[in-house]
Scaffold this active site. Structure first.
Site, PDB file in Angstrom:
ATOM      1  N   TYR A  53      15.127 -11.598   4.657  1.00 34.07           N
ATOM      2  CA  TYR A  53      14.175 -12.666   4.321  1.00 34.07           C
ATOM      3  C   TYR A  53      13.986 -13.581   5.516  1.00 34.07           C
ATOM      4  CZ  TYR A  53      12.286 -12.825  -0.345  1.00 34.07           C
ATOM      5  OH  TYR A  53      11.512 -12.598  -1.442  1.00 34.07           O
ATOM      6  N   GLU A  55      11.353 -16.340   5.775  1.00 34.53           N
ATOM      7  CA  GLU A  55      10.254 -17.304   5.568  1.00 34.53           C
ATOM      8  C   GLU A  55      10.195 -18.296   6.713  1.00 34.53           C
ATOM      9  OE1 GLU A  55      10.530 -18.975   1.631  1.00 34.53           O
ATOM     10  OE2 GLU A  55      10.363 -16.990   0.750  1.00 34.53           O
ATOM     11  N   ASP A 198     -14.004  -9.681  10.852  1.00 33.55           N
ATOM     12  CA  ASP A 198     -12.971  -8.794  10.331  1.00 33.55           C
ATOM     13  C   ASP A 198     -13.115  -7.472  11.089  1.00 33.55           C
ATOM     14  OD1 ASP A 198     -11.594  -6.861   8.908  1.00 33.55           O
ATOM     15  OD2 ASP A 198     -12.244  -7.569   6.938  1.00 33.55           O
ATOM     16  N   THR A 224      -6.677  -5.275   9.876  1.00 32.59           N
ATOM     17  CA  THR A 224      -5.512  -4.525   9.414  1.00 32.59           C
ATOM     18  C   THR A 224      -4.907  -3.887  10.664  1.00 32.59           C
ATOM     19  OG1 THR A 224      -6.950  -2.641   8.964  1.00 32.59           O
ATOM     20  CG2 THR A 224      -6.330  -3.989   7.077  1.00 32.59           C
ATOM     21  N   LYS A 227      -5.510   1.160  10.740  1.00 34.16           N
ATOM     22  CA  LYS A 227      -6.661   2.078  10.780  1.00 34.16           C
ATOM     23  C   LYS A 227      -6.743   2.669  12.190  1.00 34.16           C
ATOM     24  CE  LYS A 227      -9.100  -0.124   6.963  1.00 34.16           C
ATOM     25  NZ  LYS A 227      -8.606  -1.506   6.711  1.00 34.16           N
ATOM     26  N   ARG A 233       0.890  -0.087   7.763  1.00 30.73           N
ATOM     27  CA  ARG A 233      -0.041  -0.792   6.877  1.00 30.73           C
ATOM     28  C   ARG A 233       0.279  -2.268   6.945  1.00 30.73           C
ATOM     29  NH1 ARG A 233      -2.718   2.975   3.830  1.00 30.73           N
ATOM     30  NH2 ARG A 233      -3.923   1.289   2.980  1.00 30.73           N
TER      31      ARG A 233
HETATM   32  N1  DSN Z   1      -9.995   0.435   2.064  1.00 28.04           N
HETATM   33  C1  DSN Z   1     -10.412   0.230   3.426  1.00 28.04           C
HETATM   34  C2  DSN Z   1     -11.414   1.235   3.857  1.00 28.04           C
HETATM   35  O1  DSN Z   1     -11.257   2.385   3.486  1.00 28.04           O
HETATM   36  O2  DSN Z   1     -12.345   0.929   4.573  1.00 28.04           O
HETATM   37  C3  DSN Z   1     -10.878  -1.103   3.657  1.00 28.04           C
HETATM   38  O3  DSN Z   1     -10.006  -2.009   3.094  1.00 28.04           O
END
Ligand code: DSN
Length: 413
Positions: A53, A55, A198, A224, A227, A233
Site C-alpha cells: 500500500y 497512498e 486523450d 492508457t 495500447k 494495463r
Molecule cells: N476499449 C478501448 C478501445 O478498444 O479503444 C478504449 O478504452
C-alpha cells in the site's frame, strides 16, 4: 511460460490461463487497442509490489516501508517525462477512464461545459457519451467529423464560440487521421478554454516519434499505457506545471486510494523499453503496416472510413461495402482466429451491438514482427473469411493458415 505454482494450487484458473496463452500465441490479434507486453513487464505485474500500500506520492506517503515503491514510481515518472517531454506526470491512474475522470474533476465544477468528440465519430465513451457518469456531472457538447470524415475545425471553432466550454477535449478511440494540434490550441485560446487530449490509442506512436507529439500544445494529456505504448494495463496523466497540484490531488485522495505498485513498476519497465531505439523502429513499422492494410483492403473492395489512415488502425464500413454487419464479420473472423471488434461508423444507421463497421489495428502483430508481406496475406484472409462466412470447410483451412503464420512469429515461448 511456467505457472507451476498456479497449476498445483488452482487447476481451474490454470486451465483458463493456459487457454488464453494458447489463444494469444495462435491467434491473429487485430484489436486496435491490444498488444503483447514483454516478459519483464509481466514479471513486474506478478511481483511482490502487488502486496504494498502506497497512498500518497514518492517522499510523501501515508504508510511506512516505501523506499522501493518510491524508487519504482520515481523511475516511471522520470522515464515518462523523458519519453513525452512532459512537465509533470502522474502514473497512478488505474486506467484510461479513471485518468479522464481525474482530469475532469481536477479542472471542472459540476455543470461546466466540455467539447468532446462524438463516440460514433471516433471519440471515446468517456468523452461525454450520455451513458457515462461524467456526462451526468458535466455538460458535454459533442463535435463530429464532416462528410469526408475529417474533423471540421471551422465548425469546432463555431461550437466553441457558441458554447464557451471550460474544457476542449481532443482524442479518440476509432479515428484514424492525424489531429491538428495547433488548430485545437488556437480555438482553445480564442475562447479561453483549458485544452486536453486523450492519446490512449496513439501514445506508442508518439513515444516512438512516428507521429507528432501533442504534449507541448495541450494543458493536460491523458493516456492508457497498454495500447500502442505496449505497457501494462493502466493510465497516466501528463500536464503543464500549473495543473500539477490539481491533477495530483484529484487522483489521490480525490478519486483513487492506494496506487497499484506492481502496475507502476511495470509502467517504469515499459517506458524504459520505449526509450530504446528498437521502439522507434516498431512505431514506424506500425505506420507502414497500417498503410499497407489501407491499400489492400481498398483493393479488396472494402470501404474505409475517414478515407484511410495516418495511425495504427483502419475503420471499415463492411455493411455498405460487403453487405455484412460488423457483428457478422467479427464472428466470421473469430472462426479463423483473426480477432478484431465490430465498431460504429460515423452516423451509423445500425446499433452498437451490431453496427456497420469493424475496427482493425496492427500494433500487436507488429510487435510479433509481422511486416508488409504478412499484412497483404492477412487482408486476403479477411476478405475471404467474410465472403465465405458460411463455408465451414474454407474457414477451417484459413484457420490452419493463420496458426501456421502465428507460429512463425512466436510470442511467450
Ligand atoms: N476499449 C478501448 C478501445 O478498444 O479503444 C478504449 O478504452
Amino acid at each position: 511460460m511456467n505457472y507451476k505454482n498456479l497449476k498445483k494450487c488452482d487447476p481451474q484458473v490454470y486451465k483458463a490461463l493456459m487457454g488464453e496463452l494458447k489463444r494469444q500465441q495462435e491467434g491473429m490479434e487485430l484489436i486496435a487497442s491490444e498488444n503483447y507486453v514483454s516478459e519483464a513487464v509481466l514479471e513486474a505485474l506478478g511481483s511482490v509490489f502487488t502486496n504494498k500500500y502506497s497512498e500518497g506520492y514518492p517522499g510523501r506517503r501515508y504508510y511506512g516501508g516505501q523506499e522501493y515503491t518510491d524508487l519504482a514510481e520515481t523511475l516511471a515518472i522520470e522515464r515518462a517525462k523523458k519519453l513525452f517531454g512532459a512537465e509533470h506526470v502522474n502514473v497512478q491512474p488505474l486506467s484510461g477512464a479513471p485518468a479522464n475522470m481525474i482530469a475532469y474533476s481536477a479542472v471542472l465544477k459540476p455543470g461546466d461545459t466540455v467539447l468532446g468528440m462524438d463516440l460514433s465519430h471516433g471519440g471515446h465513451l468517456t468523452h461525454g457519451h450520455p451513458v457515462t457518469l461524467s456526462a451526468k456531472i458535466y455538460n458535454f457538447i459533442r463535435y463530429k467529423t464532416d462528410e469526408s470524415g475529417m474533423i471540421d475545425y471551422d465548425e469546432l471553432e463555431k461550437m466553441a464560440i457558441k458554447h464557451k466550454p471550460k474544457l476542449i477535449l481532443a482524442g479518440f478511440s476509432a479515428y484514424t487521421r492525424q489531429l491538428d494540434y495547433k488548430r485545437f490550441q488556437q480555438i482553445a485560446k480564442k475562447v479561453g478554454a483549458i485544452l486536453m487530449i486523450d492519446i490512449a490509442h496513439i501514445a506508442g506512436l508518439i513515444a516512438g516519434k512516428a507521429i507528432p507529439n501533442p504534449v507541448p500544445y495541450f494543458d493536460i494529456v491523458t493516456t492508457t499505457t497498454h495500447k500502442t505504448l505496449r505497457g501494462p494495463r493502466g493510465g497516466m496523466i501528463m500536464c503543464k506545471k500549473e495543473f500539477a497540484k490539481a491533477i495530483d490531488k484529484s487522483a489521490f485522495p480525490g478519486f483513487q486510494g492506494g496506487p497499484h505498485m506492481n502496475n507502476i513498476a511495470a509502467k517504469a519497465i515499459a517506458f524504459g523499453e520505449a526509450l530504446k531505439p528498437s521502439f522507434r523502429k516498431y512505431a514506424k513499422q506500425i505506420l507502414k503496416n497500417a498503410k499497407v492494410m489501407e491499400k489492400e483492403l481498398i483493393k479488396h473492395g472494402f470501404k474505409l472510413m475517414f478515407e484511410g489512415t495516418d495511425n495504427h488502425m483502419v475503420l471499415v464500413d463492411v455493411y455498405e461495402s460487403k453487405g455484412v454487419t460488423g457483428k457478422e464479420a467479427e464472428i466470421a473472423l473469430d472462426k479463423v482466429g483473426i480477432t478484431l471488434n465490430k465498431n460504429m461508423v460515423p452516423d451509423d444507421s445500425r446499433g452498437p451491438m451490431d453496427p456497420s463497421g469493424i475496427r482493425i489495428g496492427v500494433p500487436a502483430i507488429t510487435t510479433r514482427g509481422m511486416k508488409e508481406k504478412e499484412i497483404k496475406i492477412i487482408c486476403k484472409w479477411i476478405k475471404d473469411a467474410i465472403k465465405n462466412r458460411n463455408n465451414e470447410k474454407l474457414l477451417k483451412k484459413i484457420r490452419k493458415d493463420v496458426v501456421k503464420m502465428c507460429k512463425k512469429f512466436p510470442i511467450y515461448k
